[in-house]
Design a protein around this motif. Structure first.
Motif, PDB file in Angstrom:
ATOM      1  N   ASN A   1       0.837  -1.197   0.000  1.00 41.49           N
ATOM      2  CA  ASN A   1       0.000   0.000   0.000  1.00 41.49           C
ATOM      3  C   ASN A   1       0.871   1.245   0.000  1.00 41.49           C
ATOM      4  O   ASN A   1       1.912   1.276   0.638  1.00 41.49           O
ATOM      5  N   ILE A   2       0.423   2.246  -0.720  1.00 42.41           N
ATOM      6  CA  ILE A   2       1.011   3.577  -0.661  1.00 42.41           C
ATOM      7  C   ILE A   2      -0.181   4.487  -0.384  1.00 42.41           C
ATOM      8  O   ILE A   2      -0.882   4.896  -1.304  1.00 42.41           O
ATOM      9  N   GLY A   3      -0.464   4.733   0.894  1.00 43.69           N
ATOM     10  CA  GLY A   3      -1.694   5.427   1.258  1.00 43.69           C
ATOM     11  C   GLY A   3      -2.872   4.547   0.887  1.00 43.69           C
ATOM     12  O   GLY A   3      -2.933   3.386   1.271  1.00 43.69           O
ATOM     13  N   SER A   4      -3.782   5.089   0.108  1.00 47.39           N
ATOM     14  CA  SER A   4      -4.928   4.291  -0.330  1.00 47.39           C
ATOM     15  C   SER A   4      -4.685   3.647  -1.695  1.00 47.39           C
ATOM     16  O   SER A   4      -5.602   3.109  -2.301  1.00 47.39           O
ATOM     17  N   ILE A   5      -3.454   3.690  -2.170  1.00 47.38           N
ATOM     18  CA  ILE A   5      -3.098   3.083  -3.453  1.00 47.38           C
ATOM     19  C   ILE A   5      -2.528   1.691  -3.200  1.00 47.38           C
ATOM     20  O   ILE A   5      -1.664   1.509  -2.344  1.00 47.38           O
ATOM     21  N   LEU A   6      -3.014   0.723  -3.947  1.00 46.70           N
ATOM     22  CA  LEU A   6      -2.511  -0.645  -3.855  1.00 46.70           C
ATOM     23  C   LEU A   6      -1.667  -0.930  -5.087  1.00 46.70           C
ATOM     24  O   LEU A   6      -2.141  -0.804  -6.212  1.00 46.70           O
ATOM     25  N   ALA A   7      -0.421  -1.280  -4.880  1.00 44.55           N
ATOM     26  CA  ALA A   7       0.464  -1.695  -5.973  1.00 44.55           C
ATOM     27  C   ALA A   7       0.614  -3.210  -5.857  1.00 44.55           C
ATOM     28  O   ALA A   7       1.063  -3.717  -4.836  1.00 44.55           O
ATOM     29  N   SER A   8       0.197  -3.920  -6.889  1.00 46.93           N
ATOM     30  CA  SER A   8       0.246  -5.383  -6.827  1.00 46.93           C
ATOM     31  C   SER A   8       0.864  -5.947  -8.092  1.00 46.93           C
ATOM     32  O   SER A   8       0.941  -5.286  -9.122  1.00 46.93           O
ATOM     33  N   VAL A   9       1.285  -7.203  -7.993  1.00 47.66           N
ATOM     34  CA  VAL A   9       1.912  -7.905  -9.107  1.00 47.66           C
ATOM     35  C   VAL A   9       1.147  -9.187  -9.358  1.00 47.66           C
ATOM     36  O   VAL A   9       0.791  -9.899  -8.415  1.00 47.66           O
ATOM     37  N   ASN A  10       0.901  -9.478 -10.620  1.00 48.87           N
ATOM     38  CA  ASN A  10       0.232 -10.719 -10.994  1.00 48.87           C
ATOM     39  C   ASN A  10       1.218 -11.876 -10.778  1.00 48.87           C
ATOM     40  O   ASN A  10       2.261 -11.921 -11.425  1.00 48.87           O
ATOM     41  N   PRO A  11       0.888 -12.833  -9.881  1.00 49.07           N
ATOM     42  CA  PRO A  11       1.829 -13.937  -9.645  1.00 49.07           C
ATOM     43  C   PRO A  11       1.816 -14.997 -10.750  1.00 49.07           C
ATOM     44  O   PRO A  11       2.652 -15.882 -10.758  1.00 49.07           O
ATOM     45  N   TYR A  12       0.862 -14.898 -11.680  1.00 46.41           N
ATOM     46  CA  TYR A  12       0.730 -15.852 -12.783  1.00 46.41           C
ATOM     47  C   TYR A  12       0.549 -17.288 -12.309  1.00 46.41           C
ATOM     48  O   TYR A  12       0.880 -18.232 -13.015  1.00 46.41           O
ATOM     49  N   LYS A  13       0.057 -17.446 -11.083  1.00 45.56           N
ATOM     50  CA  LYS A  13      -0.293 -18.771 -10.584  1.00 45.56           C
ATOM     51  C   LYS A  13      -1.295 -18.588  -9.452  1.00 45.56           C
ATOM     52  O   LYS A  13      -1.289 -17.561  -8.766  1.00 45.56           O
ATOM     53  N   PRO A  14      -2.180 -19.565  -9.267  1.00 45.19           N
ATOM     54  CA  PRO A  14      -3.161 -19.441  -8.177  1.00 45.19           C
ATOM     55  C   PRO A  14      -2.497 -19.552  -6.799  1.00 45.19           C
ATOM     56  O   PRO A  14      -1.566 -20.332  -6.611  1.00 45.19           O
ATOM     57  N   ILE A  15      -2.960 -18.765  -5.861  1.00 43.69           N
ATOM     58  CA  ILE A  15      -2.510 -18.837  -4.478  1.00 43.69           C
ATOM     59  C   ILE A  15      -3.727 -19.222  -3.652  1.00 43.69           C
ATOM     60  O   ILE A  15      -4.657 -18.420  -3.515  1.00 43.69           O
ATOM     61  N   PRO A  16      -3.760 -20.460  -3.133  1.00 44.55           N
ATOM     62  CA  PRO A  16      -4.945 -20.950  -2.425  1.00 44.55           C
ATOM     63  C   PRO A  16      -5.371 -20.033  -1.274  1.00 44.55           C
ATOM     64  O   PRO A  16      -4.544 -19.589  -0.483  1.00 44.55           O
TER      65      PRO A  16
END
Length: 107
Positions: free
Chosen positions: A2-17
């Motif tokens: 998180n950067i304040g109310s901003i979410l920076a995320s990365v696609n893991p290209y695989k399911p995470i249960p």
């Protein structure tokens, strides 16, 4: 992250249960932004809270390159918001997936 109310995320290209399960929705709906690790449900919950508690209009911007997971992120936000709206209507947890949710996600 998180950067304040901003979410920076990365696609893991695989399911995470369990990452986007009903239990995760329930966990993040009970906490405010920043109380739990960064998650798309935390961002969605902040939008929902601002919409209903402060009566502020909300907008979510999802950006990224091709294959980054923009469509999946949108589906997850809508899944969370649909679940929250069903909770506010008093629907039991077992009936979280509704015709409304299915119609929105299919669109």
């Amino acid at each position: 992250t998180n950067i304040g109310s901003i979410l920076a995320s990365v696609n893991p290209y695989k399911p995470i249960p369990g990452l986007y399960s009903a239990d995760a929705i329930e966990l993040y709906r009970q906490h405010r932004l920043g109380e739990l690790p960064p998650h798309i449900f935390a961002t969605a919950n902040e939008c929902y809270c601002c919409l209903w508690k402060r009566h502020d209009s909300q907008c979510v911007l999802i950006s990224g390159e091709s294959g980054a997971g923009k469509t999946e992120s949108t589906k997850l936000l809508l899944k969370f918001l649909s679940s929250m709206s069903q909770t506010s209507l008093g629907a039991p947890m077992s009936e979280k997936s509704t015709h409304v949710e299915e119609a929105i996600l299919e669109s």
